[in-house]
Motif scaffolding. Sequence first.
Motif, mmCIF file in Angstrom:
data_model
loop_
_atom_site.group_PDB
_atom_site.id
_atom_site.type_symbol
_atom_site.label_atom_id
_atom_site.label_comp_id
_atom_site.label_asym_id
_atom_site.label_seq_id
_atom_site.Cartn_x
_atom_site.Cartn_y
_atom_site.Cartn_z
ATOM 1 N N ALA A 159 28.700 34.760 43.451
ATOM 2 C CA ALA A 159 29.171 33.520 43.943
ATOM 3 C C ALA A 159 29.778 32.385 42.913
ATOM 4 O O ALA A 159 29.252 32.271 41.939
ATOM 5 N N VAL A 160 31.026 32.093 43.258
ATOM 6 C CA VAL A 160 31.642 30.956 42.501
ATOM 7 C C VAL A 160 31.476 29.700 43.172
ATOM 8 O O VAL A 160 32.172 29.318 44.127
ATOM 9 N N ILE A 161 30.800 28.859 42.513
ATOM 10 C CA ILE A 161 30.461 27.535 43.152
ATOM 11 C C ILE A 161 30.932 26.216 42.265
ATOM 12 O O ILE A 161 30.599 26.162 41.137
ATOM 13 N N PRO A 171 17.051 29.176 42.743
ATOM 14 C CA PRO A 171 16.759 29.866 41.758
ATOM 15 C C PRO A 171 16.250 31.247 41.773
ATOM 16 O O PRO A 171 16.553 31.810 40.900
ATOM 17 N N VAL A 172 15.876 31.948 42.969
ATOM 18 C CA VAL A 172 15.634 33.107 43.134
ATOM 19 C C VAL A 172 17.119 34.084 42.771
ATOM 20 O O VAL A 172 17.092 35.069 42.263
ATOM 21 N N TYR A 173 18.054 33.475 43.250
ATOM 22 C CA TYR A 173 19.394 34.069 43.263
ATOM 23 C C TYR A 173 20.530 33.494 42.386
ATOM 24 O O TYR A 173 21.598 33.756 42.267
ATOM 25 N N ASP A 174 19.981 32.536 41.375
ATOM 26 C CA ASP A 174 20.852 31.890 40.462
ATOM 27 C C ASP A 174 21.825 32.903 39.623
ATOM 28 O O ASP A 174 22.827 32.414 39.078
ATOM 29 N N TYR A 175 21.062 33.970 39.283
ATOM 30 C CA TYR A 175 21.770 34.812 38.284
ATOM 31 C C TYR A 175 22.933 35.571 39.099
ATOM 32 O O TYR A 175 23.866 36.049 38.131
ATOM 33 N N LYS A 176 23.111 35.066 40.205
ATOM 34 C CA LYS A 176 24.448 35.796 40.959
ATOM 35 C C LYS A 176 25.475 34.653 40.888
ATOM 36 O O LYS A 176 26.917 34.921 41.220
ATOM 37 N N VAL A 177 25.271 33.520 40.165
ATOM 38 C CA VAL A 177 26.167 32.340 40.448
ATOM 39 C C VAL A 177 27.160 32.174 39.139
ATOM 40 O O VAL A 177 26.671 32.126 38.134
ATOM 41 N N ILE A 178 28.514 31.982 39.197
ATOM 42 C CA ILE A 178 29.391 31.317 38.391
ATOM 43 C C ILE A 178 29.594 30.076 38.814
ATOM 44 O O ILE A 178 29.902 29.687 39.629
ATOM 45 N N TRP A 179 29.042 29.244 38.005
ATOM 46 C CA TRP A 179 29.143 27.436 38.145
ATOM 47 C C TRP A 179 30.386 27.083 37.392
ATOM 48 O O TRP A 179 30.705 27.464 36.039
ATOM 49 N N TRP A 180 31.326 26.461 38.158
ATOM 50 C CA TRP A 180 32.610 26.190 37.346
ATOM 51 C C TRP A 180 32.849 24.645 37.781
ATOM 52 O O TRP A 180 32.280 24.189 38.566
ATOM 53 N N SER A 443 39.277 38.670 36.872
ATOM 54 C CA SER A 443 38.988 40.032 37.083
ATOM 55 C C SER A 443 37.790 40.309 36.165
ATOM 56 O O SER A 443 36.896 40.774 36.517
ATOM 57 N N ASP A 444 37.982 39.848 35.044
ATOM 58 C CA ASP A 444 37.357 40.022 33.922
ATOM 59 C C ASP A 444 36.048 39.445 34.181
ATOM 60 O O ASP A 444 34.903 39.940 33.938
ATOM 61 N N LYS A 445 36.059 37.995 34.641
ATOM 62 C CA LYS A 445 34.731 37.554 34.867
ATOM 63 C C LYS A 445 34.130 37.938 35.825
ATOM 64 O O LYS A 445 32.776 37.886 35.593
ATOM 65 N N ILE A 446 34.597 38.210 36.751
ATOM 66 C CA ILE A 446 33.673 38.746 38.095
ATOM 67 C C ILE A 446 33.333 40.233 37.767
ATOM 68 O O ILE A 446 31.935 40.473 38.078
ATOM 69 N N ASP A 447 33.914 41.282 37.129
ATOM 70 C CA ASP A 447 33.384 42.340 36.564
ATOM 71 C C ASP A 447 32.367 42.259 36.023
ATOM 72 O O ASP A 447 31.015 43.102 35.930
ATOM 73 N N ARG A 448 32.326 41.228 34.803
ATOM 74 C CA ARG A 448 31.490 41.105 33.895
ATOM 75 C C ARG A 448 30.184 40.528 34.608
ATOM 76 O O ARG A 448 28.989 40.860 34.353
ATOM 77 N N LYS A 449 30.420 39.636 35.473
ATOM 78 C CA LYS A 449 29.108 39.221 36.289
ATOM 79 C C LYS A 449 28.412 40.257 37.064
ATOM 80 O O LYS A 449 27.221 40.293 37.291
ATOM 81 N N LEU A 450 29.327 41.051 37.859
ATOM 82 C CA LEU A 450 28.774 42.185 38.683
ATOM 83 C C LEU A 450 27.871 43.048 37.999
ATOM 84 O O LEU A 450 26.722 43.484 38.183
ATOM 85 N N LYS A 451 28.247 43.285 36.547
ATOM 86 C CA LYS A 451 27.536 44.176 35.578
ATOM 87 C C LYS A 451 26.237 43.304 35.341
ATOM 88 O O LYS A 451 25.263 44.031 35.511
ATOM 89 N N GLU A 452 26.255 41.983 35.013
ATOM 90 C CA GLU A 452 24.993 41.421 34.970
ATOM 91 C C GLU A 452 24.189 41.264 35.878
ATOM 92 O O GLU A 452 22.757 41.618 35.787
ATOM 93 N N VAL A 453 24.508 41.239 37.160
ATOM 94 C CA VAL A 453 23.845 41.221 38.267
ATOM 95 C C VAL A 453 23.127 42.616 38.350
ATOM 96 O O VAL A 453 22.065 42.388 38.988
ATOM 97 N N ALA A 454 23.811 43.641 38.340
ATOM 98 C CA ALA A 454 23.501 44.814 38.322
ATOM 99 C C ALA A 454 22.086 45.368 37.437
ATOM 100 O O ALA A 454 21.148 45.675 37.584
ATOM 101 N N ASP A 455 22.557 44.694 36.207
ATOM 102 C CA ASP A 455 21.267 45.093 35.041
ATOM 103 C C ASP A 455 20.247 44.164 35.495
ATOM 104 O O ASP A 455 19.208 44.864 35.189
ATOM 105 N N TYR A 456 20.317 42.919 35.918
ATOM 106 C CA TYR A 456 18.976 42.320 36.231
ATOM 107 C C TYR A 456 18.259 42.700 37.324
ATOM 108 O O TYR A 456 17.277 42.932 37.334
ATOM 109 N N GLU A 457 19.083 43.156 38.380
ATOM 110 C CA GLU A 457 18.232 43.643 39.688
ATOM 111 C C GLU A 457 17.644 44.941 39.018
ATOM 112 O O GLU A 457 16.564 45.388 39.635
ATOM 113 N N ASN A 458 18.311 45.857 38.284
ATOM 114 C CA ASN A 458 17.475 47.168 37.840
ATOM 115 C C ASN A 458 16.169 46.734 36.958
ATOM 116 O O ASN A 458 15.222 47.390 37.051
ATOM 117 N N ARG A 459 16.496 45.767 36.226
ATOM 118 C CA ARG A 459 15.370 45.315 35.331
ATOM 119 C C ARG A 459 13.970 44.940 36.357
ATOM 120 O O ARG A 459 12.841 45.235 36.046
#
Length: 463
Positions: A159-161, A171-180, A443-459
């Motif tokens: 989410a870009v907010i 707070p549960v899903y804050d790791y998915k958010v790009i605050w701008w 595109s770079d921002k979103i792809d980086r964030k998607l990777k961060e989300v995937a890594d976090y959820e795997n952990r």
Amino acid sequence: MIKFTKKDISLHNFFTKKYLKRFLILIFVYWVIVLLCEVLVLDFDVTIKKNTNPSSLTSNDNLYFDNIENFIKFVQKDTREPKILVFAHFFDDRGEPLILMKLALTLKKMGYNVYAMGIHRGKNEIILRNAGIPYLVDGAFVYASQKEHEKLFKEIDVAVINNQVLELYSPVYDYKVIWWYHGSLVCPNGSIIQLKKPQKYWQDIDKHTYMVTQEYNDLVTITEKQIESLSPCREKKMELIRNTVSTLSSTDSKDLENKILEQMRNAKEDGKIIFSTIGYLNPIKAQDILAAAIKLLPISYLHKAEFFFIGAPLDYNFLNELKREVAGYENIHITGSAPHAIIGNIYDLTDMLIVPSRTDASPLVVQEAAEHKVPAIITQYVGSKFITKDSSSGFIVNLDAKEIAKKIEWAIDHPEKIKKMGLAARKNYDKTSSEQEFAKRWSDKIDRKLKEVADYENRLKQE
């Protein structure tokens, strides 16, 4: 085929065993035909629904949701990945919503599954529908419970907010958010206007704002002091969305019946240098500083220039005071807001833009002007220095009426050099704010964030 004679149709004969049997056969055949038709229609309807997805919908289809539950159900059923939600407060022609719109359209073109969400409806909704982007407008949702927010964020990958809706918080899903942030860094909710002594507040935060806006920063950490004016009260990494304004265009201004354009054309015909400041009239935009600068100009310079203050008032006390300050100056025009359709024409008639803001993280007007080869005078607290380079593509001045007045005098004395500055501003615009640059960066921002989300959820799964 079953046939009846007149004799057969008599009531007495009709209810005999022979004819009753024929009647029942007819009823049976009728219902078989009805059921077959229902099956065919249902199958056709299911086929249509299977082949219909948001990317293929047109402006005539209903992509507008005003109910969060229905919107979440729609997102749940949508199997396309990844799911990106962009959220700003309005769907109209002001700065943040325009950048939200640009971001949504850009991500859509790049193949992301995009949804939009806002608090208030606006004219730009038709752009979303034409692009096949489903969107929700729900002013009450930002004040809903945390659990209700989590239902939505659970279905979204990123989410870009906008920082103006920081109430939208999970707070549960804050790791998915790009605050701008796009607008003022230090007053996301207009809080400065309501302060009794705003100047003291500005002085307190000037140092930090100056550090942030000296050059373009991809990531900015908001201080705890500033977070106190935000909700929820916690530190975030805020990303500055550098604007892109390629959708802005001009039409034949001679055919436009508009008082602002008429005044500007008349000034041009009289050989005047035209200075414009464009934005909401309020203390943050500091039109009062510009008015003070104009009043410092010698009479000989005043006669060579026209000044246009274009924008709707956010603070009517400020507006009334501004009018009192410039009363009697026939070459100062406080015009009110201008239709978005003619903004391009306004820049075409403007020689130099002035942005005297006390703080302005990323004003859209500097890039709009640069796209039209118009240089700008900006204060040191305006975060547009990737466009406006001092003495090259404009001027960077202190928040001081005397300094602004000196640059206005220089511009009046050097109209040809203004044009060269405008060309330099356009080059900077092409380097930093083009469609291609904007698309690649996001595109770079979103792809980086998607990777961060995937890594976090795997952990989380491994814990």
